[in-house]
Design a protein around this motif. Structure first.
Motif, PDB file in Angstrom:
ATOM      1  N   LEU A  26       0.821  -1.225   0.000  1.00  0.00           N
ATOM      2  CA  LEU A  26       0.000   0.000   0.000  1.00  0.00           C
ATOM      3  C   LEU A  26       0.846   1.264   0.000  1.00  0.00           C
ATOM      4  CD1 LEU A  26      -2.667  -1.045   2.649  1.00  0.00           C
ATOM      5  CD2 LEU A  26      -2.728  -1.382   0.171  1.00  0.00           C
ATOM      6  N   ALA A  27       1.937   1.290   0.755  1.00  0.00           N
ATOM      7  CA  ALA A  27       2.751   2.507   0.865  1.00  0.00           C
ATOM      8  C   ALA A  27       4.142   2.140   1.356  1.00  0.00           C
ATOM      9  CB  ALA A  27       2.105   3.493   1.830  1.00  0.00           C
ATOM     10  N   ALA A  28       5.165   2.568   0.612  1.00  0.00           N
ATOM     11  CA  ALA A  28       6.551   2.382   1.051  1.00  0.00           C
ATOM     12  C   ALA A  28       6.885   3.531   2.002  1.00  0.00           C
ATOM     13  CB  ALA A  28       7.506   2.371  -0.140  1.00  0.00           C
ATOM     14  N   ILE A  29       6.846   3.249   3.299  1.00  0.00           N
ATOM     15  CA  ILE A  29       7.052   4.300   4.296  1.00  0.00           C
ATOM     16  C   ILE A  29       8.528   4.712   4.346  1.00  0.00           C
ATOM     17  CG2 ILE A  29       6.801   4.920   6.719  1.00  0.00           C
ATOM     18  CD1 ILE A  29       4.154   4.532   5.214  1.00  0.00           C
ATOM     19  N   VAL A  30       9.430   3.734   4.385  1.00  0.00           N
ATOM     20  CA  VAL A  30      10.868   4.011   4.462  1.00  0.00           C
ATOM     21  C   VAL A  30      11.476   3.737   3.087  1.00  0.00           C
ATOM     22  CG1 VAL A  30      13.018   3.485   5.650  1.00  0.00           C
ATOM     23  CG2 VAL A  30      10.851   3.338   6.883  1.00  0.00           C
ATOM     24  N   GLN A  31      11.966   4.803   2.432  1.00  0.00           N
ATOM     25  CA  GLN A  31      12.410   4.696   1.045  1.00  0.00           C
ATOM     26  C   GLN A  31      13.694   3.883   0.886  1.00  0.00           C
ATOM     27  OE1 GLN A  31      10.904   5.784  -1.863  1.00  0.00           O
ATOM     28  NE2 GLN A  31       9.158   6.120  -0.498  1.00  0.00           N
ATOM     29  N   HIS A  32      14.539   3.876   1.904  1.00  0.00           N
ATOM     30  CA  HIS A  32      15.796   3.133   1.821  1.00  0.00           C
ATOM     31  C   HIS A  32      15.919   2.241   3.050  1.00  0.00           C
ATOM     32  CE1 HIS A  32      17.026   5.591  -1.564  1.00  0.00           C
ATOM     33  NE2 HIS A  32      16.729   6.662  -0.856  1.00  0.00           N
ATOM     34  N   SER A  33      16.188   0.979   2.816  1.00  0.00           N
ATOM     35  CA  SER A  33      16.242   0.010   3.908  1.00  0.00           C
ATOM     36  C   SER A  33      17.303   0.405   4.937  1.00  0.00           C
ATOM     37  CB  SER A  33      16.563  -1.377   3.362  1.00  0.00           C
ATOM     38  OG  SER A  33      16.786  -2.279   4.430  1.00  0.00           O
ATOM     39  N   PRO A  34      16.961   0.341   6.234  1.00  0.00           N
ATOM     40  CA  PRO A  34      17.937   0.669   7.281  1.00  0.00           C
ATOM     41  C   PRO A  34      18.878  -0.488   7.606  1.00  0.00           C
ATOM     42  CG  PRO A  34      15.819   0.154   8.275  1.00  0.00           C
ATOM     43  CD  PRO A  34      15.621   0.075   6.784  1.00  0.00           C
ATOM     44  N   LEU A  35      18.713  -1.621   6.934  1.00  0.00           N
ATOM     45  CA  LEU A  35      19.481  -2.815   7.260  1.00  0.00           C
ATOM     46  C   LEU A  35      20.947  -2.654   6.854  1.00  0.00           C
ATOM     47  CD1 LEU A  35      18.783  -5.517   8.579  1.00  0.00           C
ATOM     48  CD2 LEU A  35      18.515  -6.481   6.312  1.00  0.00           C
ATOM     49  N   VAL A  36      21.880  -2.879   7.799  1.00  0.00           N
ATOM     50  CA  VAL A  36      23.318  -2.753   7.547  1.00  0.00           C
ATOM     51  C   VAL A  36      24.047  -3.888   8.264  1.00  0.00           C
ATOM     52  CG1 VAL A  36      23.311  -0.247   7.225  1.00  0.00           C
ATOM     53  CG2 VAL A  36      23.586  -1.196   9.522  1.00  0.00           C
ATOM     54  N   TYR A  85      13.438  -1.326  -0.385  1.00  0.00           N
ATOM     55  CA  TYR A  85      12.585  -0.516   0.474  1.00  0.00           C
ATOM     56  C   TYR A  85      12.722  -1.000   1.918  1.00  0.00           C
ATOM     57  CZ  TYR A  85      10.030   1.626  -3.432  1.00  0.00           C
ATOM     58  OH  TYR A  85       9.686   2.361  -4.534  1.00  0.00           O
ATOM     59  N   GLY A  86      12.461  -0.087   2.878  1.00  0.00           N
ATOM     60  CA  GLY A  86      12.367  -0.469   4.278  1.00  0.00           C
ATOM     61  C   GLY A  86      10.927  -0.812   4.615  1.00  0.00           C
ATOM     62  N   ARG A 106      16.056  10.554   7.861  1.00  0.00           N
ATOM     63  CA  ARG A 106      17.062  10.569   6.791  1.00  0.00           C
ATOM     64  C   ARG A 106      16.778   9.477   5.757  1.00  0.00           C
ATOM     65  NH1 ARG A 106      21.617   7.765   5.950  1.00  0.00           N
ATOM     66  NH2 ARG A 106      21.448   6.719   7.966  1.00  0.00           N
ATOM     67  N   LEU A 107      16.324   8.318   6.197  1.00  0.00           N
ATOM     68  CA  LEU A 107      16.033   7.223   5.276  1.00  0.00           C
ATOM     69  C   LEU A 107      14.710   7.436   4.540  1.00  0.00           C
ATOM     70  CD1 LEU A 107      17.069   4.213   7.531  1.00  0.00           C
ATOM     71  CD2 LEU A 107      18.339   5.130   5.600  1.00  0.00           C
ATOM     72  N   MET A 108      13.749   8.138   5.172  1.00  0.00           N
ATOM     73  CA  MET A 108      12.440   8.364   4.540  1.00  0.00           C
ATOM     74  C   MET A 108      12.490   9.507   3.531  1.00  0.00           C
ATOM     75  SD  MET A 108       9.940   7.854   7.853  1.00  0.00           S
ATOM     76  CE  MET A 108       8.436   8.268   6.952  1.00  0.00           C
ATOM     77  N   GLN A 109      13.398  10.483   3.724  1.00  0.00           N
ATOM     78  CA  GLN A 109      13.551  11.625   2.827  1.00  0.00           C
ATOM     79  C   GLN A 109      12.212  12.311   2.528  1.00  0.00           C
ATOM     80  OE1 GLN A 109      15.552   9.533  -0.478  1.00  0.00           O
ATOM     81  NE2 GLN A 109      17.463  10.458   0.191  1.00  0.00           N
ATOM     82  N   PRO A 110      11.470  12.734   3.561  1.00  0.00           N
ATOM     83  CA  PRO A 110      10.139  13.313   3.308  1.00  0.00           C
ATOM     84  C   PRO A 110      10.176  14.636   2.546  1.00  0.00           C
ATOM     85  CG  PRO A 110      10.795  13.616   5.600  1.00  0.00           C
ATOM     86  CD  PRO A 110      11.815  12.707   4.983  1.00  0.00           C
ATOM     87  N   ASP A 111      11.339  15.343   2.589  1.00  0.00           N
ATOM     88  CA  ASP A 111      11.442  16.605   1.863  1.00  0.00           C
ATOM     89  C   ASP A 111      11.651  16.386   0.371  1.00  0.00           C
ATOM     90  OD1 ASP A 111      11.204  17.953   4.255  1.00  0.00           O
ATOM     91  OD2 ASP A 111      13.373  18.002   4.609  1.00  0.00           O
TER      92      ASP A 111
END
Length: 680
Positions: A95-105, A196-197, A261-266
């Motif tokens: 439905l919605a990718a909330i976190v644009q970049h996976s936080p997994l490291v 995606y996260g 920072r990972l979601m980049q809402p701006d």
């Protein structure tokens, strides 16, 4: 009668105000990772949308996707494994990718592991569903390692029980920083794996059966996330009061900062998801052998906006009918023109014969070139011509390449780079930038024998009579041999480097190469020594002043002895952030050692430097650092020196500033002292 009417109205009103009770399955324990859902409940966004939502934490060993598919929850939070489930035929809908970049490291001890390839032969703590990390290790050539069952405790890395462990960049680094542990975080992004996260999802049955209700739920979630990102302190208190005290408030705020920072809402609208990116994620699963070579994820992405016929459609239909009548009349007119065109065609054939002769000459040049010459139609993104040399280079015949989609002409990573470059150049051409008419890139292409070759591609956009690009003319040259030579040279250099590092002791050399202080993020003393010498040489050559401030916290040992080193570290972090926010772009802030900081200010006269030092001293005295139940405050003393008044060499200048700092300490601290003028 009035009583009966009132009862009837009351009964009719009950269904209108009723809300649907639904369960939202989280994919971990309560923390800021799910802040948007807490806000949507607390602020009434869900209730306004017609939902009474219950949040469910993930049980040990649980899987949120399976929970939703079994009907135990109505909605869920998962990650990019949704592409894997969809390609396997499971009816999940993102439905919605909330976190644009996976936080997994992957987190490692930076004193032991300095590069990803150093993990060969090591013990790595992973969970079975962290497929993007498996793909990352595979792409980086890390094939020999021992996978250890995950304990979800960073202490296993700190104690050395494992060499690396998987974690969220929003979570575990806080614990490692608090422990003063020197770590590095290796991200799959470095190898082009961009998953995606956290992603909101449901079942296809719900998405198709009640799409408007699903859109309302999605909108409430996004509204909650917007509020959470704008009010992190308020949401941190909400979590502590109503959901979990597992993390302290500072930990939650750290998570909020990294999550934003990972979601980049701006830059990216919250919830936005791309079909091409989901497909790329599915191809990564295929690369791991978890899916067929060409996986299908059709139906995975939910249409957030309802498709409606535009208002003008009816008018267009009527206009089309009128157009048919006009065309019928025009047909008679064009019949009269036909005779005239016949005469013109005779003269045109003569011209075409000459043109054909010219084209034949250029075709012979293309077909005898060792480089591959090709043309690509931009509308269909298909090759329209490929020179015969492609068979010698890649093993495919020209017809085979022409019948393939563009994506099969290169590796997935190269395809993503090429598509992005084409879109960028087309955008620039549309804005009138003619420098974007040509481009060059190095890509990886599959060979028919299963291998990979490296190619250097130069392309030029062909423009029509109106100046709009309609095709791409390109030349591809095989540079595999050059790449192999470069790789051999790099390998030889790497072996030589390792031999030298062994002689000079690897650990010392690596520590000396670091230019940043791991605690505060400021430059370190070694970097200052190099920079000061360079800036002094420039000041002597160009004739401008240079100032140096040495600043030291007063009674810092008392803070460490009273509250502990973690409190002292937090004080240093806040002090560094205060100074960083109030220096110029060209100034250099360094942690000189312990609680001592140096600010190097090129082109700064002594008087102004002293004023700035006094301003910093005043701001530092106003700092209040919350640590547990205590509030820490402190002051600072500073010594100021400048070139050429107090010295013309690095040692002279730092000695003068240090002497001034010594005077400030002896005169009672919490003050700024200017160095005495040099006698030389």
């Amino acid at each position: 009668m009035q009583l009966i009417v009132s009862l009837i109205l009351l009964l009719l009103a009950v269904p209108a105000s009723a809300v649907e009770r639904v369960v939202l399955q989280l994919n971990w324990k309560h923390q800021f990772q799910f802040a948007g859902y807490y806000v949507a409940i607390d602020k009434g966004y869900f209730r306004d949308a017609g939902f009474d939502v219950s949040l469910r934490e993930l049980n040990e060993g649980g899987n949120p996707v399976d929970t939703v598919l079994r009907g135990e929850a109505d909605f869920g939070v998962a990650a990019s494994e949704l592409a894997l489930y969809r390609a396997q035929g499971k009816q999940v809908v993102a439905l919605a990718a909330i976190v644009q970049h996976s936080p997994l490291v992957l987190l490692v001890n930076r004193r032991k592991i300095t590069s990803i390839d150093a993990l060969n032969g090591s013990r790595i703590m992973l969970t079975p569903h962290e497929t993007e990390l498996f793909a990352y290790l595979r792409r980086e050539g890390v094939a020999k390692y021992e996978a250890v069952a995950h304990s979800f405790d960073p202490k296993d890395l700190i104690s050395g029980r494992v060499d690396a462990l998987s974690g969220y960049v929003t979570d575990e680094p806080y614990v490692l920083q608090a422990a003063g542990f020197p770590y590095l975080a290796f991200s799959p992004l470095a190898a082009g794996i961009n998953f995606y996260g956290d992603t909101l999802f449901t079942t296809e049955g719900r998405a198709r059966g009640t799409p408007e209700r699903v859109r309302a739920f999605r909108a409430a979630v996004i509204q909650g996330w917007k509020y959470a990102l704008e009010h992190p302190e308020e949401v941190a208190d909400l979590i502590l009061n109503k959901y979990s005290k597992r993390h302290e408030r500072a930990h939650l705020l750290f998570e909020a900062k990294e999550l934003k920072r990972l979601m980049q809402p701006d830059l990216v609208e919250i919830g936005l998801q791309s079909a091409s990116r989901w497909q790329q994620i599915a191809l990564t699963y295929a690369e791991l052998g978890m899916l067929p070579e060409k996986p299908s994820i059709a139906g995975l992405i939910f249409e957030a906006e309802e498709r409606k016929l535009p208002v003008w459609f009816g008018y267009a239909l009527a206009g089309g009918s009128l157009l048919i009548i006009v065309v019928a009349g025009a047909a008679f007119y064009f019949a009269r023109l036909n005779r005239r065109l016949t005469r013109e065609m005779i003269s045109r054939r003569v011209f075409e014969r000459a043109l054909s002769h010219s084209e034949e000459r250029y075709r012979q040049l293309a077909e005898h070139s060792k480089d591959v010459i090709w043309t690509l139609d931009l509308a269909s993104m298909r090759f329209t011509y490929v020179s015969p040399s492609v068979e010698a280079v890649r093993g495919f015949t020209p017809d085979e390449v022409i019948n393939q989609p563009l994506a099969e002409a290169m590796t997935p990573a190269s395809y993503a780079v090429v598509v992005a470059a084409i879109e960028d150049h087309l955008s620039r051409l549309a804005e009138g930038d003619l420098s974007a008419q040509s481009a060059m890139a190095e890509i990886e292409q599959p060979h028919k024998n299963g291998g990979i070759i490296s190619s250097e591609v130069v392309g030029s956009f062909l423009l029509d009579s109106q100046g709009k690009p309609f095709a791409l003319l390109g030349i591809a040259r095989d540079i595999s041999e050059r790449r192999r030579s470069e790789a051999e040279l790099r390998s030889a250099n790497e072996k030589l480097r390792h031999q030298l590092e062994e002689i000079e002791k690897l650990q010392v050399a690596l520590q000396e190469q670091a230019i940043r202080d791991s605690l505060t993020g400021c430059f370190n003393r070694r970097y200052l020594d190099e920079t000061l010498e360079r800036e002094l040489s420039r000041s002597r050559r160009e004739g401008y002043p240079l100032s140096l401030v040495i600043l030291d916290l007063d009674h810092f040992k008392l803070i460490n002895d009273t509250y502990g080193h973690m409190a002292g570290d937090q004080a240093l972090i806040v002090l560094a952030a205060t100074l960083s926010a109030d220096i110029r772009h060209e100034d250099v802030l360094c942690r000189y050692g312990g609680e001592e900081f140096v600010i190097l200010m090129p082109r700064m006269p002594l008087a102004i430097a002293a004023e700035r030092a006094e301003c910093w001293r005043s701001k530092i005295a106003e700092i209040r650092v919350t640590f547990g139940n205590f509030e820490l405050s402190f002051t600072a003393s500073a010594g100021v020196a400048a070139y050429p008044d107090h010295g013309k060499m690095p040692d002279e200048l730092t000695h003068a500033a240090d002497q001034a700092l010594y005077v400030a300490k002896n005169e009672g601290r919490n003050r700024v002292v200017i160095a005495a003028a040099s006698r030389a």
